[in-house]
Scaffold this active site. Structure first.
Site, PDB file in Angstrom:
ATOM      1  CE  LYS A  65      30.301  26.808  10.819  1.00  0.00           C
ATOM      2  NZ  LYS A  65      31.142  25.832  10.189  1.00  0.00           N
ATOM      3  CB  SER A  87      31.764  30.382   8.686  1.00  0.00           C
ATOM      4  OG  SER A  87      32.696  29.209   9.096  1.00  0.00           O
ATOM      5  CG  HIS A  89      34.451  25.831   7.064  1.00  0.00           C
ATOM      6  ND1 HIS A  89      33.242  25.811   7.899  1.00  0.00           N
ATOM      7  CD2 HIS A  89      34.049  26.390   5.550  1.00  0.00           C
ATOM      8  CE1 HIS A  89      32.718  25.663   7.289  1.00  0.00           C
ATOM      9  NE2 HIS A  89      32.740  26.586   5.712  1.00  0.00           N
ATOM     10  N   GLY A 123      38.241  33.359  13.833  1.00  0.00           N
ATOM     11  CA  GLY A 123      38.964  34.488  13.862  1.00  0.00           C
ATOM     12  C   GLY A 123      38.340  35.211  14.849  1.00  0.00           C
TER      13      GLY A 123
END
Length: 201
Positions: A65, A87, A89, A123
């Site tokens: 991730k 990602s 974050h 998002g």
């Protein structure tokens, strides 16, 4: 080492060796356990060598991730990751990073020919964004803040409302695009503009 850190360490040992903490030190894995906790508590730079180590101790799929470039995605997969999770974050770790939807195509291209799945978050605020992500090659799209907003506004019912709204938006987008099901969403349903017109970290 704080008691919280030691508790986390014991959880990891139990996860990897079903409670037999001796096994973690009967081979060369003790060093990797220390590394994992430095990652969490001291922001130690990532060493992809941890992926094959984890795979050697667990049958669970490994997901990398925080991926934001095709190069990083390919390196993670080459080291044994079963999936990559794009990602940023939500910008909490470092601002001015590219949006995840903008790097999705690059990541898809980088891992083409492998069996690795691609996930994405950060998002995602509407069903149309979910549609675009699926069209560009994501296997799954994850939500963060919208769910928390729903929880704060209306508890569990608020969470269900948020999910219902996004599901409805996705279904409407599919209908208007002529897609009967998720599998019929293809790259041909989106048009990409030139990316990275601003600095890319």
């Amino acid at each position: 080492m704080s008691w919280q850190t030691e508790a986390h360490r014991k959880l990891l040992v139990n996860f990897l060796h079903e409670g037999d903490s001796r096994a973690i030190y009967e081979d060369d894995t003790g060093e990797w356990v220390d590394y994992l906790f430095k990652q969490v508590h001291d922001s130690t730079p990532v060493d992809l060598g941890v992926i094959p180590w984890i795979k050697s101790h667990s049958k669970l799929p490994i997901i990398a991730k925080g991926i934001l470039t095709g190069k990083a995605a390919r390196e993670a997969v080459d080291h044994g990751a079963d999936a990559v999770w794009i990602s940023n974050h939500s910008g909490r770790q470092l601002d001015t990073t590219p949006s995840t939807i903008d790097v999705l195509s690059e990541v898809v291209e980088a891992v083409k020919g492998t069996e690795a799945e691609i996930y994405i978050d950060s998002g995602v605020r509407s069903g149309s964004v979910v549609f675009k992500a699926l069209a560009l090659g994501a296997r799954a799209v994850f939500l963060g803040r919208p769910v928390l907003w729903g929880l704060a506004a209306g508890g569990s019912d608020g969470v269900l409302d948020v999910l219902s709204i996004l599901k409805g938006e996705l279904e409407l987008c599919m209908v208007l695009s002529g897609c009967r099901n998720i599998n019929s969403i293809t790259r041909g349903h989106v048009i990409e503009e030139e990316r990275y017109l601003t600095a890319k970290l």
